[in-house]
Each structure stands twice: as structure tokens, then as C-alpha cells.
Scaffold this motif. Structure first.
Motif, mmCIF file in Angstrom:
data_model
loop_
_atom_site.group_PDB
_atom_site.id
_atom_site.type_symbol
_atom_site.label_atom_id
_atom_site.label_comp_id
_atom_site.label_asym_id
_atom_site.label_seq_id
_atom_site.Cartn_x
_atom_site.Cartn_y
_atom_site.Cartn_z
ATOM 1 N N CYS A 116 0.677 -1.144 -0.126
ATOM 2 C CA CYS A 116 0.078 -0.115 0.203
ATOM 3 C C CYS A 116 0.884 1.322 0.015
ATOM 4 O O CYS A 116 1.855 1.422 0.783
ATOM 5 C CB CYS A 116 -0.786 -0.050 1.144
ATOM 6 S SG CYS A 116 -1.887 1.384 1.356
ATOM 7 N N SER A 117 0.332 1.908 -0.941
ATOM 8 C CA SER A 117 1.314 3.488 -1.103
ATOM 9 C C SER A 117 0.631 4.626 -0.097
ATOM 10 O O SER A 117 1.020 5.625 -0.371
ATOM 11 C CB SER A 117 1.449 3.741 -2.484
ATOM 12 O OG SER A 117 0.058 3.946 -2.908
ATOM 13 N N HIS A 118 -0.708 4.233 0.228
ATOM 14 C CA HIS A 118 -1.409 5.115 1.203
ATOM 15 C C HIS A 118 -1.771 6.382 0.276
ATOM 16 O O HIS A 118 -1.822 7.544 0.602
ATOM 17 C CB HIS A 118 -0.589 5.703 2.340
ATOM 18 C CG HIS A 118 -0.169 4.679 3.115
ATOM 19 N ND1 HIS A 118 -0.890 3.830 4.045
ATOM 20 C CD2 HIS A 118 1.127 4.269 3.372
ATOM 21 C CE1 HIS A 118 0.012 3.023 4.896
ATOM 22 N NE2 HIS A 118 1.211 3.026 4.326
ATOM 23 N N CYS A 119 -2.356 5.976 -1.011
ATOM 24 C CA CYS A 119 -2.878 6.953 -1.669
ATOM 25 C C CYS A 119 -4.179 7.473 -1.392
ATOM 26 O O CYS A 119 -4.608 8.322 -1.898
ATOM 27 C CB CYS A 119 -2.697 6.198 -3.222
ATOM 28 S SG CYS A 119 -4.257 5.020 -3.445
ATOM 29 N N LYS A 120 -4.918 6.858 -0.391
ATOM 30 C CA LYS A 120 -6.170 7.240 0.047
ATOM 31 C C LYS A 120 -7.343 7.068 -1.054
ATOM 32 O O LYS A 120 -8.145 7.469 -0.821
ATOM 33 C CB LYS A 120 -6.050 8.666 0.446
ATOM 34 C CG LYS A 120 -5.053 8.962 1.392
ATOM 35 C CD LYS A 120 -5.184 8.127 2.903
ATOM 36 C CE LYS A 120 -4.130 8.522 3.889
ATOM 37 N NZ LYS A 120 -4.336 7.546 5.262
ATOM 38 N N THR B 120 -9.794 5.161 0.881
ATOM 39 C CA THR B 120 -10.502 6.183 1.940
ATOM 40 C C THR B 120 -11.662 6.983 1.472
ATOM 41 O O THR B 120 -12.634 7.177 1.949
ATOM 42 C CB THR B 120 -9.441 7.134 2.442
ATOM 43 O OG1 THR B 120 -8.113 6.316 2.699
ATOM 44 C CG2 THR B 120 -9.627 7.938 3.622
ATOM 45 N N ASP C 31 -6.815 4.186 5.898
ATOM 46 C CA ASP C 31 -6.762 3.466 4.519
ATOM 47 C C ASP C 31 -6.365 2.028 4.783
ATOM 48 O O ASP C 31 -6.025 1.654 5.809
ATOM 49 C CB ASP C 31 -5.516 4.077 3.533
ATOM 50 C CG ASP C 31 -4.333 4.057 4.122
ATOM 51 O OD1 ASP C 31 -3.710 2.853 4.611
ATOM 52 O OD2 ASP C 31 -3.771 5.210 4.122
ATOM 53 N N GLY D 41 -3.944 0.289 3.943
ATOM 54 C CA GLY D 41 -2.724 -0.143 4.249
ATOM 55 C C GLY D 41 -2.435 0.144 5.752
ATOM 56 O O GLY D 41 -1.705 -0.667 6.471
ATOM 57 N N LEU D 42 -3.045 0.976 6.412
ATOM 58 C CA LEU D 42 -3.184 1.209 7.879
ATOM 59 C C LEU D 42 -3.697 0.324 8.646
ATOM 60 O O LEU D 42 -3.225 -0.417 9.615
ATOM 61 C CB LEU D 42 -3.860 2.732 8.255
ATOM 62 C CG LEU D 42 -2.918 3.913 7.685
ATOM 63 C CD1 LEU D 42 -3.697 5.103 7.992
ATOM 64 C CD2 LEU D 42 -1.457 4.036 8.499
ATOM 65 N N GLU E 283 -1.373 -2.931 8.185
ATOM 66 C CA GLU E 283 -0.171 -2.783 9.207
ATOM 67 C C GLU E 283 -0.430 -3.065 10.766
ATOM 68 O O GLU E 283 0.111 -3.721 11.374
ATOM 69 C CB GLU E 283 0.259 -1.194 9.195
ATOM 70 C CG GLU E 283 1.175 -1.060 7.826
ATOM 71 C CD GLU E 283 1.359 0.444 7.595
ATOM 72 O OE1 GLU E 283 1.194 1.233 8.512
ATOM 73 O OE2 GLU E 283 1.702 0.678 6.555
ATOM 74 N N CYS F 166 -7.946 -0.686 -6.515
ATOM 75 C CA CYS F 166 -6.838 -0.615 -5.577
ATOM 76 C C CYS F 166 -5.672 -0.928 -6.654
ATOM 77 O O CYS F 166 -5.485 -1.966 -7.271
ATOM 78 C CB CYS F 166 -6.558 -1.433 -4.602
ATOM 79 S SG CYS F 166 -4.925 -1.451 -3.700
#
Length: 445
Positions: A43-47, A50, A62, A64-65, A68, A112
Motif C-alpha cells: 500500500c502506497s497510502h494513496c487514500k 479512503t 486506509d 494499508g494502515l 499494518e 486498488c
């Protein structure tokens, strides 16, 4: 054997074990390729997810969070995971709240770029919550579908719903191979709340030369939503053992969600076939041979289609349903919702969210109804019986200016309406009638 309908194929990161095996080869080039692949599948946390989901958007999370957080707990020794899960719920209530409100629909990660699938990780969190006592099993008592008594079996028993005219899976397993080769799996909602429709489909299977048995079991999805993975697997294993004993080679499912659940355990052993594909195939053959299709469609002047979120990635159910309706209601106008196929939304029933935050379900089902009405269609055709149930329940008390005609695709094709007002009345009255004390004792004592 084709199980594509129920497998969400995607690239996956190399595991630690796989990376170690590559490292042992002593090839810098392979090491570099493996590192590059994992980077592009992280995940690149592109949101993007979200922005696509209110459950993630409100706490600014997101996937990714979410992942994690899960991996941090899953990497701990088993005896430390419960305490860590409780700590997360206390220190990060916004994460716990989001995870409990997830419907497992997968809309957030449908586009995604790193091929994450939200339902996988969200379900695993539920397992942690169950182990930590944050989702007490009593809260799911009505849908403990691996027990003798749950809401569906109790409803059938009280209202005398049974199918003695058909071969049951248990009987086929006892008889052994050679009697049937197909299992018809209507799913818990259809087999319980629509017995006349279920019988019509069963008779159609017989009329088309299919040697089949019926299962009134549940696929185990409610158990998965409750984080009871082991119980869900044991239930499906019991069904698989009966399938093996009966010599069954094909499982025909009404709902893509059931097929998706079964594919995890038995997809390599039996052919899991969407019922709409079988209906389309056999009716085409019948028409080519000059025989009737066996369908007696309900009239509809205009229709739109609500795709199941479990059918999101290849639309085998949705594509066949559209073709069936076109062939059998040629005069009807066909309209499409803005959110469809891969981009379909959720009715709000998934993930047992209604029991935790009913407002999420309410908003989501009305989002579907309003979008269907905006197409101008008279009738909303649903793929999943649970979606049909959820839309019907919402429309029950709504005026004609707010609700919409709601038909499961089998209702439309076989001319057999599901009497939802009767079903909802019976679901309520069975708790206050003669069986009320027994139900209360069975489920809540």
C-alpha cells in the motif's frame, strides 16, 4: 474445472518464506525483482480506498494502515495477541469502530493499484476481536448456522417448510455415488423464505435432466462475519464430506457469496457453477430443440440490475442474469445503475453490520434504492437473496414515491413472487406466539 466466478485472482506479495528461498539461490537479479514486486504490491497510502468508503473516510484510515495494524498483532506470539487487540480497541477506538462497520463488500479496494482486497483483512480483524471477547458469541447466537437451531432452521421448523419431495444431500451421501451428480445450494435465505420458488427451481432442474440433491444448509458466511473461522470451516468441511460421499461433482449456487465461500475449501474438487449460467445454458438448448424454456416470467416494463458485491470481479452471475432477462422479457426496457459490475455498491447487509450500527445499513440500502429509482426503472432485479431481503425490508414501510419494485432474478424468471410482508410478519410473530418461550429458551437462556 472453472471456479473463476468465486476466486478474486490478484497478484500477492511474496511471503517471508518465499523471499528466503529466493535469497538461497544467490541471484542478485532475482533478489532485486522480488524486492521490486513486493514494493509495488505494498500500500502506497494513496487514500483512494479512503475516499471510496465512509467507514474509512470518517477516521481517515486506509487499507494499508488497517493491514499494518493487523500484521503488528498477528506477528506476536499467540498468547500475547488478545492483550494487544484489547489495547488497540482502547487506544484506537476509531480503528475498532471502522472495522466493526465494514460490510466486506470490497468497493473500497475494487480499483486498488496494489491489488489489496479489503474483505480479507477485515475478516481477519474480526477473528481477533472474537478471541479478545470484543464480539461475544452470544451476539451472533441467531446465526450460529453450524448448530441445529438458528434463525433459518427455526423459521422453517415453525412454519413447516421442508422439501421431502426432493433428494436431500444427507440422503445422497448415505446412498453413495451413482444417484446424483449435482448439488443445488439455494442458500439460507431463499430455502427458508421462498419455499415455493425453491420448489419451482428444483422442478426445473429435474425437467432438464439434472440428477440433483438439495442442501438447506448455510455456506457459513455469518460465522465468518462473526470471526468464527474454525466453525465456518468445520461447517463447510461437513458439507464437503457429504458431497464426496454422494459422488457429487458439481455445486450449483444461487448466490455468488455462497460460491465464493465454498471455493475456499472445495473449489479444487467440484465444479462450482452459478445457477444463472446453468439456466441460460439449458434454456438455450431447450429452445434450440423446440422445447419450452420452462420459465414463466413476471411482467415488467422496465428493469435495472443490482449486482452482488461477491460478483464484482468477473460478473458471471450478472452477465447471465442480464441475458436471461433480455431473452425472456424482450419487451422490457433495460436500464443500468451508475454503480454496477466491478463498481457495484453494497446493500449494507454484509459483515453483520446491522447488528452493530444499523444506520450504516440504512444509508447503504437507500443509496441503492435511490440510485435504482434514478434510472427510471420500474423494477430492481437483484442477484443475491440477502440483498433482495434487505431492499424489501427497507421498502416495506416506504411510500410509492420512495420505494421501488424489487425482484430477485428467480422471482422474475419463474413467475413466483416472494411474499416479503408475510415473511417479515412471521419472523416477528414467531417470537410472540406459541413458540416464543421455546425460541427464547433456545437462543438466549
Amino acid at each position: 474445472m472453472d471456479t473463476r466466478a468465486f476466486e478474486q485472482q490478484r497478484p500477492q506479495k511474496l511471503s517471508g518464506e518465499e523471499l528466503a528461498q529466493i535469497a538461497q539461490l544467490g541471484s542478485p537479479a532475482l533478489d532485486m525483482i522480488a524486492a521490486w514486486a513486493n514494493k509495488h504490491l505494498t500500500c502506497s497510502h494513496c487514500k483512494r480506498c479512503t475516499l471510496r468508503c465512509e467507514v474509512l473516510k470518517e477516521p481517515a484510515l486506509d487499507m494499508g494502515l488497517v493491514e499494518e495494524g493487523y500484521l503488528a498483532i498477528a506477528s506476536l506470539p499467540l498468547d500475547e495477541q488478545v492483550e494487544a487487540t484489547l489495547r488497540v480497541a482502547q487506544e484506537r477506538p476509531e480503528l475498532y469502530h471502522a472495522l466493526r462497520r465494514c460490510c466486506f463488500c470490497g468497493f473500497c479496494t475494487a480499483t486498488c493499484q496494489t491489488h489489496m482486497l479489503a474483505p480479507e483483512r477485515m475478516r481477519e480483524w474480526r477473528q481477533l476481536f472474537m478471541r479478545a471477547g470484543l464480539m461475544p458469541p452470544e451476539d451472533s447466537r441467531l446465526v450460529m448456522v453450524d448448530d441445529q437451531w438458528h434463525i433459518f432452521s427455526a423459521y422453517r421448523a415453525i412454519y413447516g417448510i421442508a422439501y421431502p419431495e426432493f433428494v436431500s444431500l444427507a440422503s445422497a451421501a448415505e446412498y453413495g455415488p451413482g444417484w446424483v451428480d449435482t448439488l443445488f445450494f439455494p442458500g439460507c435465505s431463499l430455502v427458508s423464505y421462498a419455499p415455493d420458488l425453491t420448489r419451482k427451481v428444483g422442478q426445473w432442474l429435474t425437467d432438464n435432466g439434472i440428477a440433483w440433491a438439495l442442501s438447506d444448509d448455510c455456506c457459513g458466511s455469518p460465522l465468518m462475519s462473526a470471526g468464527l473461522f474454525d466453525q465456518a470451516e468445520a461447517l463447510r468441511k461437513r458439507i464437503l464430506d457429504q458431497i464426496r460421499a454422494a459422488g457429487i461433482t458439481r455445486v450449483v449456487t444461487v448466490c455468488p457469496g455462497c460460491g465464493e465461500e465454498f471455493a475456499e475449501l472445495m473449489g479444487a474438487e467440484v465444479d462450482i457453477v452459478p445457477l444463472p449460467e446453468l439456466l441460460l445454458e439449458k434454456s438455450r438448448t431447450a429452445e434450440a430443440e423446440g422445447r419450452p424454456s420452462g420459465f414463466t416470467p413476471l411482467p415488467a416494463t422496465s428493469v435495472t440490475f443490482f449486482d452482488s458485491c461477491h460478483d464484482r470481479f468477473d460478473s458471471r452471475h450478472g452477465a447471465s442474469i442480464r441475458e436471461l432477462v433480455r431473452r425472456n422479457l424482450p419487451e422490457a426496457t433495460f436500464l443500468e445503475m451508475d454503480h454496477r459490475r466491478k463498481g457495484t455498491l453494497c446493500c449494507g447487509a454484509g459483515g453483520a453490520v446491522a447488528a452493530y450500527d444499523g444506520e450504516v445499513t440504512e444509508r447503504r440500502v437507500w443509496r441503492i434504492i435511490d440510485e435504482a429509482r434514478d434510472t427510471g426503472a420500474e423494477t430492481l432485479v437483484t442477484t443475491c437473496p440477502t440483498c433482495t431481503y434487505t431492499v424489501a425490508q427497507a421498502c416495506l414501510g416506504a411510500g410509492p414515491d420512495r420505494g421501488i419494485g424489487n425482484r430477485h432474478y428467480l422471482e422474475l424468471l419463474f413467475g413466483e413472487e416472494i411474499a416479503w410482508p408475510v415473511v417479515f410478519d412471521q419472523l416477528g410473530s414467531m417470537w410472540t406466539g406459541d413458540y416464543g418461550p421455546w425460541l427464547t429458551s433456545t437462543f438466549f437462556s
